[in-house]
Design a protein around this motif. Structure first.
Motif, mmCIF file in Angstrom:
data_model
loop_
_atom_site.group_PDB
_atom_site.id
_atom_site.type_symbol
_atom_site.label_atom_id
_atom_site.label_comp_id
_atom_site.label_asym_id
_atom_site.label_seq_id
_atom_site.Cartn_x
_atom_site.Cartn_y
_atom_site.Cartn_z
ATOM 1 N N PRO A 241 -50.381 48.268 27.143
ATOM 2 C CA PRO A 241 -49.918 48.545 28.503
ATOM 3 C C PRO A 241 -48.387 48.639 28.601
ATOM 4 C CG PRO A 241 -50.841 46.326 28.350
ATOM 5 C CD PRO A 241 -51.156 47.009 27.070
ATOM 6 N N ASP A 242 -47.676 48.025 27.634
ATOM 7 C CA ASP A 242 -46.209 48.064 27.667
ATOM 8 C C ASP A 242 -45.618 49.049 26.666
ATOM 9 O OD1 ASP A 242 -46.222 46.017 29.580
ATOM 10 O OD2 ASP A 242 -46.421 44.492 28.006
ATOM 11 N N ASP B 117 -43.731 52.015 24.843
ATOM 12 C CA ASP B 117 -42.451 52.634 25.208
ATOM 13 C C ASP B 117 -42.654 54.037 25.749
ATOM 14 O OD1 ASP B 117 -40.466 50.596 24.015
ATOM 15 O OD2 ASP B 117 -42.015 50.871 22.492
ATOM 16 N N ASP C 176 -48.346 55.464 34.311
ATOM 17 C CA ASP C 176 -47.028 55.800 33.766
ATOM 18 C C ASP C 176 -47.115 56.699 32.532
ATOM 19 O OD1 ASP C 176 -48.276 53.742 32.414
ATOM 20 O OD2 ASP C 176 -46.463 52.542 32.145
#
Ligand code: C5P
Length: 222
Positions: free
Chosen positions: A137-138, A140, A196
């Motif tokens: 989920p994080d 880059d 995102d």
């Protein structure tokens, strides 16, 4: 030193693996093909004679199995209980079984854990269905790579040249749509674009340009 992670998700045949492999080479990242892990699990279930609807048997078999990966000349190998099964997982039978059994939580949990661990240790570009939404989920950079079902079917058809006689382009497109539907509508970690993630469509963009765009996007963010 900082670790970088790139996530690429999208439906079957959008070109994820080819593109991820070549971006990995350019960035000197490790390419992780998560579909191969679901395929190795599926091969195990097939060998055990388990029916894809038998959730209890699948849960039990998942507990007892070990799937890992290694690299040989930069190519990911998938190891099932110590056996390198990379050459055995690209059949239609294994594809269908992987699609049918990836819906179960125990199967997913086991493989997601391995995937997260790999990404913690190294710079990776990882492709799959739930990488941007669940596994990393994080990340880059998150890419959602798609293409029309017709374009994806044509590519698959060209890859099947050797035994094209057996299938028509329509059969292959139908199969692709069916697999997409199953991946997109399952209860756990369905295939969808992360909020995102950047959408790229390879129906109209040549692979080279998709690749360049991903490199550019990553360098902007890093
Ligand atoms: O990408 P590939 O076709 O090798 O994946 C095989 C199957 O594994 C897919 O149809 C999908 O159901 C499942 N899969 C998944 N999550 C991933 C990668 C693959 O559910 N991250």
């Amino acid at each position: 030193t900082e670790i970088y992670n790139i996530a690429i998700d999208g439906p079957a045949g959008a070109g994820k693996s080819t593109i991820a492999r070549s971006v990995a080479e350019k960035l000197h990242f490790v390419y992780v093909d998560t579909g191969a892990m679901y395929r190795a699990m599926a091969l195990h279930f097939l060998r055990m004679g388990i029916t894809p609807t038998d959730e209890a048997a699948i849960s039990q078999a998942t507990k007892d199995v070990k799937v890992t990966i290694s690299y040989e000349n930069g190519e990911q190998q998938v190891i099932l209980n110590g056996e390198n099964v990379s050459g055995l997982i690209r059949t239609g039978e294994v594809s269908d079984m992987a699609s049918a059994t990836s819906v179960y939580m125990p199967v997913r949990e086991k493989l997601v854990e391995l995937q997260k661990e790999l990404a913690r240790k190294e710079n990776v570009i990882m492709d799959g269905r739930d990488i941007g939404t669940c596994v990393l989920p994080d990340a880059d950079l998150k890419i959602y790579l798609t293409a029309s079902s017709r374009v994806r079917a044509k590519r698959r058809f060209a890859q099947l040249k050797d035994n094209q006689g057996e299938f028509t382009l329509e059969d292959i497109e139908k199969d692709i749509i069916e697999r997409d539907n199953r991946d997109m509508n399952r209860e756990h970690s369905p295939l969808k674009q992360a909020e995102d993630a950047i959408l790229l469509d390879s129906s109209s963009l040549p692979k080279k340009m998709v690749e360049e765009r991903i490199l550019e996007l990553f360098l902007e963010r890093k």
